[in-house]
Write a protein that holds these residues in place. Structure first.
Motif: not given
Length: 226
Positions: A70, A88, A98
């Motif tokens: 991320v 992501h 999440w």
């Protein structure tokens, strides 16, 4: 929630049944030579920016864990070209949830480029909410009034903040930053790794105590429960 320090700005936060690793710079760090990077198998890796001292071990850790990366769009796509398939991309002000918690990407005042000199997007910090706690990972940053916006939206329980000065905030600005985001608990990072950011630990503890703040400086490999 458990927190383990692996040197420089690298922390592993175990929360919500997942392991979340921030800014892995371990194998090139002589202070972290006791850490076996191949034993680290995080579920997520969060990267604040593209400098070598924050991304050095990403590929190696990814190969051992297939962790979900991320970061900003530029960093995610750069690592995707190097074989990182699980990622992501985010950008400033964006949030994502999440199963283990939520992450909001917030601004940082710094520079950012990859080891090859290419553009790595804007540097960032993260506000993470999990297990009923909210923390701020500042990344590499100067003191900025934007930090006051964090306190308007979140109740920050603790903050990871750079205190090494020279390239980032020093302890005095970090204490102001703690006021801005609304926390009294600071976990120091980005200090002592290089000659430019050496600190006197007794001095910074004294300054923090006089300001009414709880400053924690971890030993490398130390784990705490919070």
């Amino acid at each position: 929630m458990q927190i383990t320090y692996y040197g420089h700005s690298c922390f592993l936060v175990e929360t919500g049944g997942k392991k979340v690793l921030f800014d892995p710079f371990i194998t090139p760090n002589v202070l972290a030579k006791s850490v076996d990077v191949d034993t680290l198998k995080p579920d997520f890796i969060l990267l604040s920016h593209g400098h070598q001292d924050h991304i050095a071990d990403v590929e190696r850790i990814y190969q051992n864990s297939k962790a979900f990366l991320v970061s900003n769009f530029e960093i995610c796509t750069w690592f995707n070209k190097k074989g990182v398939e699980n990622y992501h991309p985010m950008n400033m002000g964006g949030s994502m949830e999440w199963s283990w918690g939520s992450v909001k990407m917030v601004s940082a005042i710094h520079s950012s480029s990859f080891p090859d000199g290419s553009y790595a997007g804007n540097p960032s910090g993260f506000v993470v909410q999990s297990e009923g706690k909210t923390f701020y990972y500042a990344g590499d940053t100067a003191l900025t009034l934007d930090m006051k916006l964090i306190a308007e939206e979140f109740k920050i329980d603790f903050a990871f903040m750079p205190i090494g000065d020279n390239f980032t905030m020093g302890i005095k600005d970090a204490l102001k930053a703690a006021d801005f985001v609304g926390t009294k608990k600071i976990f120091g990072m980005h200090y002592d790794t290089f000659p430019y950011i050496k600190i006197e630990q007794n001095d910074v503890h004294e300054v923090a105590a006089k300001a009414g703040k709880e400053l924690k400086l971890f030993e490398i490999g130390e784990t705490i429960t919070i």
